[in-house]
Design an enzyme around this catalytic site. Sequence first.
Site, short mmCIF file in Angstrom:
data_model
loop_
_atom_site.label_atom_id
_atom_site.label_comp_id
_atom_site.label_asym_id
_atom_site.label_seq_id
_atom_site.Cartn_x
_atom_site.Cartn_y
_atom_site.Cartn_z
N ARG A 31 0.97 -1.18 0.10
CA ARG A 31 -0.07 -0.09 -0.01
C ARG A 31 0.75 1.35 -0.04
O ARG A 31 0.56 2.21 -0.67
CB ARG A 31 -0.94 0.29 1.20
CG ARG A 31 -2.13 -1.07 1.20
CD ARG A 31 -2.83 -1.11 2.42
NE ARG A 31 -3.73 -1.98 2.01
CZ ARG A 31 -4.27 -2.80 3.20
NH1 ARG A 31 -3.97 -2.35 4.56
NH2 ARG A 31 -5.15 -3.84 3.27
N ARG A 104 20.70 -7.00 7.48
CA ARG A 104 20.13 -8.57 7.58
C ARG A 104 21.28 -9.42 7.98
O ARG A 104 20.72 -10.27 8.35
CB ARG A 104 19.52 -8.82 6.30
CG ARG A 104 20.52 -9.39 5.35
CD ARG A 104 19.89 -9.71 3.98
NE ARG A 104 20.76 -10.30 2.92
CZ ARG A 104 21.75 -10.03 2.55
NH1 ARG A 104 22.19 -8.85 2.71
NH2 ARG A 104 22.34 -10.77 1.57
#
Length: 148
Positions: A31, A104
């Site tokens: 979105r 990460r």
Amino acid sequence: MLDEAVGLGVVTVLGVLEQAYFSLQVIYARRKYSVSPPTTSGPPEFERIFRAQANCSEYFPIFITVMWTSGVFFSQGLSSICGLLYLYGRLRYFWGYAESAQGRLAPLYFSAKVLWVLIGFSAVGVFLSFCRVYLDVDLLQVLISALF
């Protein structure tokens, strides 16, 4: 039996909730960055979130399998603690990857080490159980007798 597996059950439910959280983050990112399904490419910020969720989902079946195998054949308590550590590592991995690809790495290495510990516990537990059940040799008892 069920009382003995409650720790594993708790970690399993927490793991499923974590996976749901990761999936919701992809929905929010779609979105925010206007990336409609089935498209999986977009701004780097979206792609990192998408890949973080996909990577965590890919390893989840392996994690659940070795955590339960380790818990049943080795130690429910140690396996549950390792499971919590793994989930924490994966959460940090997800957040780190969402910020930058480099973010990460440390959590990835941490969670991989925990996963290898669970694999080791599983292998030892299954091997000792196999020897006890099929070879009628309790290697753990033999080792304890030899040491003392």
